[in-house]
Scaffold this motif. Structure first.
Motif, PDB file in Angstrom:
ATOM      1  N   PHE A 110      17.525  -3.049   0.581  1.00 50.00           N
ATOM      2  CA  PHE A 110      17.196  -1.827   1.361  1.00 50.00           C
ATOM      3  C   PHE A 110      17.043  -2.286   2.777  1.00 50.00           C
ATOM      4  CE2 PHE A 110      16.316  -0.496  -2.966  1.00 50.00           C
ATOM      5  CZ  PHE A 110      16.374   1.012  -2.919  1.00 50.00           C
ATOM      6  N   PRO A 111      17.415  -1.374   3.675  1.00 55.98           N
ATOM      7  CA  PRO A 111      17.146  -1.609   4.995  1.00 55.98           C
ATOM      8  C   PRO A 111      15.891  -1.649   5.563  1.00 55.98           C
ATOM      9  CG  PRO A 111      18.085   0.401   4.792  1.00 55.98           C
ATOM     10  CD  PRO A 111      18.163  -0.171   3.480  1.00 55.98           C
ATOM     11  N   ARG A 112      14.905  -1.144   4.837  1.00 58.95           N
ATOM     12  CA  ARG A 112      13.412  -0.961   5.104  1.00 58.95           C
ATOM     13  C   ARG A 112      12.753  -1.294   3.867  1.00 58.95           C
ATOM     14  NH1 ARG A 112      13.230   1.605   9.908  1.00 58.95           N
ATOM     15  NH2 ARG A 112      14.866   3.094  10.600  1.00 58.95           N
ATOM     16  N   PRO A 113      11.396  -1.651   4.150  1.00 60.27           N
ATOM     17  CA  PRO A 113      10.660  -2.248   2.836  1.00 60.27           C
ATOM     18  C   PRO A 113      10.206  -1.190   2.147  1.00 60.27           C
ATOM     19  CG  PRO A 113       9.370  -2.186   5.095  1.00 60.27           C
ATOM     20  CD  PRO A 113      10.768  -2.056   5.365  1.00 60.27           C
ATOM     21  N   VAL A 114      10.399  -1.304   0.605  1.00 63.39           N
ATOM     22  CA  VAL A 114       9.936  -0.303  -0.448  1.00 63.39           C
ATOM     23  C   VAL A 114       9.271  -1.142  -1.324  1.00 63.39           C
ATOM     24  CG1 VAL A 114      11.146   1.321  -2.291  1.00 63.39           C
ATOM     25  CG2 VAL A 114      12.391   0.825   0.005  1.00 63.39           C
ATOM     26  N   ASP A 115       8.248  -0.390  -1.855  1.00 64.75           N
ATOM     27  CA  ASP A 115       7.138  -0.822  -2.694  1.00 64.75           C
ATOM     28  C   ASP A 115       7.941  -1.382  -3.735  1.00 64.75           C
ATOM     29  OD1 ASP A 115       5.129  -1.277  -4.769  1.00 64.75           O
ATOM     30  OD2 ASP A 115       4.395   0.329  -3.885  1.00 64.75           O
ATOM     31  N   PRO A 116       7.487  -2.809  -4.205  1.00 65.78           N
ATOM     32  CA  PRO A 116       8.125  -3.566  -5.603  1.00 65.78           C
ATOM     33  C   PRO A 116       8.158  -2.619  -6.625  1.00 65.78           C
ATOM     34  CG  PRO A 116       6.924  -5.066  -4.087  1.00 65.78           C
ATOM     35  CD  PRO A 116       6.717  -3.682  -3.442  1.00 65.78           C
ATOM     36  N   GLU A 117       7.066  -2.069  -6.627  1.00 68.45           N
ATOM     37  CA  GLU A 117       6.981  -1.019  -8.089  1.00 68.45           C
ATOM     38  C   GLU A 117       7.959  -0.090  -8.260  1.00 68.45           C
ATOM     39  OE1 GLU A 117       3.076   0.370  -9.149  1.00 68.45           O
ATOM     40  OE2 GLU A 117       1.902  -1.290  -8.324  1.00 68.45           O
ATOM     41  N   ILE A 118       8.255   0.228  -7.216  1.00 65.42           N
ATOM     42  CA  ILE A 118       9.328   1.588  -7.044  1.00 65.42           C
ATOM     43  C   ILE A 118      10.532   0.899  -7.428  1.00 65.42           C
ATOM     44  CG2 ILE A 118      10.654   3.040  -5.474  1.00 65.42           C
ATOM     45  CD1 ILE A 118       8.088   3.605  -3.751  1.00 65.42           C
TER      46      ILE A 118
END
Lengths: 82, 229
Positions: free
Chosen positions: B9-17
């Protein structure tokens, strides 16, 4: 709200708003907005596909708001009144 | 590497997601309750290619569509049901659903809904963040279990769902006819929305946006989709 509007109607075009959104709420805020648009696009399809009736307490508490905002005119309203 | 590894992903996404997305992909690759893995993957492929009908064109009557399976592994009936769910869900009526459920059965219909609603959010988030759609998984062998859970009943929705000692919001039991897919769907919803335990709290600290900001975005999304619920 402009981001929410564009993200729903033309997701690819919404990326042109990224910098503006980041200035307003930061990069994490942009991701949060995108995540919210995305997950609710799943939830609305769950509701409409299954014909989920509005929960009783919400139905009772939103009579005026639904009429004012025109929500009672949506096709799915029939799922809560049949 | 997991299909939805953070670095994709090019931006940080919550690991839970991302974990929830990985679980959806794993579930998609295996046989479901009513469809084989190959059929499940084909349904998601059809979801991705679904487009709204041209303005003025009348949607086909599902009662008249063929149920003969085509080269893509799906029938015209299944393709139209998927199309309606994916891009025209706001115009689903009880009469339409009754015809479809009568033709394909409640289990296969609910599982189609489940597949659409698990993968639309994933693909849409990828679109919004500028990430290519994840390649569809290779289907695994196996037959659908065709197990109908205990405790279902016809209580207000188009299909049977959990009844009796049910105390949650209706949306949480929407897909209870297919419990494995419903669990994966709820993992997606919880990770992307309330985090589960925060739903009843008016002030959220686990998201970058405030709860009112999130609810405004959510409400606008629902209104644009003309979703009453």
């Amino acid at each position: 709200m402009s981001y929410a509007e564009v993200a729903n109607r033309d997701p690819a075009a919404a990326r042109a708003l990224d910098d503006e959104v980041i200035v307003a709420v930061g990069e994490d805020g942009l991701v949060d907005a995108a995540v919210t648009v995305a997950v609710f696009n799943g939830l609305v399809r769950s509701a409409d596909g299954i014909g989920i009736p509005l929960d009783d307490e919400v139905l009772a508490a939103t009579v005026d708001a639904r009429a004012t905002l025109g929500f009672d005119g949506y096709l799915g309203a029939a799922n809560s009144t049949r | 590497m997991a299909p939805f590894a953070p670095e994709t992903f090019p931006r940080p996404v919550d690991p839970e997601i991302l974990t929830a997305f990985d679980n959806v992909w794993d579930g998609l690759a295996g046989p479901g309750t009513w469809w084989t893995a190959a059929e499940r993957v084909a349904i998601v492929a059809a979801t991705r290619t679904s487009v709204p009908l041209p303005l003025g064109e009348v949607a086909p009557d599902p009662g008249g569509l063929s149920d003969i399976v085509g080269p893509d592994g799906l029938s015209a009936l299944t393709r139209e049901v998927v199309r309606r769910l994916a891009v025209d869900a706001g115009r689903i009526t009880g009469d339409w659903a009754a015809v479809v459920v009568d033709r394909v059965g409640p289990g296969r219909y609910v599982e189609m809904v489940a597949l659409v609603v698990q993968t639309v959010p994933i693909d849409l988030l990828c679109d919004l963040l500028g990430r290519p759609h994840q390649d569809l998984p290779t289907p695994r062998a196996g037959e659908p279990s065709q197990v109908v859970p205990d405790g279902l009943g016809q209580e207000g929705a188009f299909v049977p769902w959990a009844v009796g000692a049910w105390f949650g919001p209706n949306v949480a039991r929407a897909l209870s006819y297919v419990p494995d897919d419903n669990a994966r769907r709820m993992e997606v919803v919880m990770s992307m929305y309330s985090g589960g335990q925060h739903f009843g709290e008016m002030v959220w600290h686990h998201r970058a946006l405030s709860r009112p900001q999130i609810e405004l975005v959510a409400a606008r999304t629902s209104a644009i989709n003309e979703c009453f619920y």
